[in-house]
Scaffold this active site. Structure first.
Site, mmCIF file in Angstrom:
data_model
loop_
_atom_site.group_PDB
_atom_site.id
_atom_site.type_symbol
_atom_site.label_atom_id
_atom_site.label_comp_id
_atom_site.label_asym_id
_atom_site.label_seq_id
_atom_site.Cartn_x
_atom_site.Cartn_y
_atom_site.Cartn_z
ATOM 1 N N CYS A 1 7.430 17.224 132.858
ATOM 2 C CA CYS A 1 6.831 18.770 132.843
ATOM 3 C C CYS A 1 5.774 18.927 132.157
ATOM 4 C CB CYS A 1 8.136 19.481 131.441
ATOM 5 S SG CYS A 1 7.545 21.272 130.976
ATOM 6 N N CYS B 1 17.038 40.186 125.717
ATOM 7 C CA CYS B 1 17.992 40.933 126.149
ATOM 8 C C CYS B 1 18.474 40.891 127.108
ATOM 9 C CB CYS B 1 17.158 42.291 125.754
ATOM 10 S SG CYS B 1 17.813 43.768 125.662
#
Length: 402
Positions: free
Chosen positions: A47, A375
């Site tokens: 990564c 959200c």
């Protein structure tokens, strides 16, 4: 007298011209010298969020750029590279000052931040695009890398062969802006990803007895203290065993389940209209009129398209917004963040990594411990109750609920 005056003017013009040319010559030399004061090296260590962070802590490193190289297509995207098959690797381009740190010292630091024995990737990042490699730009660098690799092999530190590739440097493609300095832009999300990846635990165990003088001198003051030491059981200090990241659990359980996105025709048949609108057309469902906004059951939430694990009820909270809200992802690497400039504002969109499903947005007005509010649209999620985890193939997450 007039002749002397003319001669003086001519001499002055010549002198001024010489000074201007000499000044320009000095400027060019200065610019050339400044250019020659920097050099670059390209490394692949899994990564690039982590390799970026590791090299930027090194004294003498000027800049670290995350990107891709080694593949068959031009200007690849993160989605293309992370999906595999392009030949590209996630890499970092390290721009450094040779007067402060040498190429050989950078190699020493690189070896001490990767697992050079793993041919299938680095830690939780699996696939060819995450394997370790050093890219050389000339014969001198090639010789230095080969010698460095031979010394590491002869050291006896690893019981398995050193498989890190040594490859000629091809065109380097910078990664998308949101990947640059990710650990600075997203410190909390980066912290949770890194702590659960197993990287620091492996490095501490492997190099605890011989942190070289080179590394000690190269690391900037105070940076080591930012990485909490690993405990004997593999958890991080300051974290309870019950808080162990699901990434670490997956690694220990050996789960290698693959997640893919079905074709569009299949999705249109399988998803209802709202699910398709949200996941494939970046839609938003009505607040308080969706399936999971007030779900209080224990379990995990997966991508309705790909099945990849996304969130856990452990991190779910009542935000009052009418949509499911979470303080953090269950699997950080399954979450992709992108800038969303719709609706005359800039927000951070959240998408799934494998399914490329639109999930929702993340905001920085959430509660402790992260201060974040993911959200998420219920229509993009599938809830797996804790009692069904084994039956559905997610048994490795059962430990989160004990």
């Amino acid at each position: 007298m007039r002749s002397l005056h003319i001669a003086f003017i001519v001499f002055t013009v010549i002198l001024l011209g010489y000074q201007q040319v000499n000044s320009m010559d000095k400027m060019e030399k200065h610019m050339k010298n400044n250019t020659e004061k920097t050099a670059s090296a390209v490394f692949a260590g899994g990564c690039f969020w982590c390799t970026d962070s590791d090299f930027e802590k090194v004294e003498g490193v000027i800049e670290v750029i995350s990107g891709y190289t080694g593949g068959r297509i031009k200007n690849p995207t993160y989605k293309q590279v992370s999906g595999g098959g392009t030949g590209h690797l996630e890499v970092v381009k390290v721009v450094y000052d040779p007067a402060k740190i040498s190429y050989e010292q950078l190699l020493d630091i690189f070896w001490q931040h990767v697992d050079p024995t793993d041919p299938g990737g680095q830690f939780v990042d699996r696939g060819d695009q995450y394997r370790s490699a050093v890219f050389y730009s000339d014969d001198t660098e090639k010789r230095l890398v080969e010698q460095s690799k031979q010394r590491l092999s002869a050291s006896g530190r690893f019981s398995k062969p050193i498989v890190t590739d040594i490859l000629p440097l091809e065109e380097f493609y910078p990664a998308e802006d949101y990947h640059q300095d990710y650990y600075k832009k997203n410190p909390i999300r980066y912290k949770w990803y890194r702590s659960g990846s197993g990287r620091d635990q492996f490095l501490k165990k492997t190099w605890a007895d011989s942190k070289t003088g080179t590394q000690k001198k190269a690391m900037k003051s105070g940076t080591d203290s930012k990485i909490a030491p690993a405990m004997e059981d593999g958890t991080k200090s300051g974290m309870e065993k019950g808080d162990m990241s699901s990434v670490t659990i997956k690694e220990k359980m050996g789960d290698e389940r693959m997640y893919t996105r079905p074709n569009d025709n299949e999705l249109q048949q399988r998803l209802n209209s709202m699910q398709y609108k949200v996941t494939r057309q970046d839609g938003t469902e009505p607040p308080f009129q969706n399936e999971y906004w007030d779900n209080h059951k224990a379990g995990i939430y997966t991508d309705i398209v790909s099945g990849e694990p996304l969130f856990s009820s452990v991190d779910k909270f009542e935000s009052g917004t009418g949509w499911p809200s979470f303080t953090q992802p269950l699997e950080p690497k399954n979450i992709v963040e992108k800038a969303d400039r719709n609706l005359w504002m800039v927000r951070t969109e959240v998408r799934s990594h494998h399914g490329d499903s639109h999930l929702g947005h993340v905001f920085d007005d959430g509660p402790a411990p992260t201060g974040l509010r993911y959200c998420i649209n219920s229509a993009s999620l599938r809830f797996i109750p804790v009692e069904d985890l084994e039956k559905e193939g997610y048994g490795q997450y059962r430990k989160l609920f004990k």
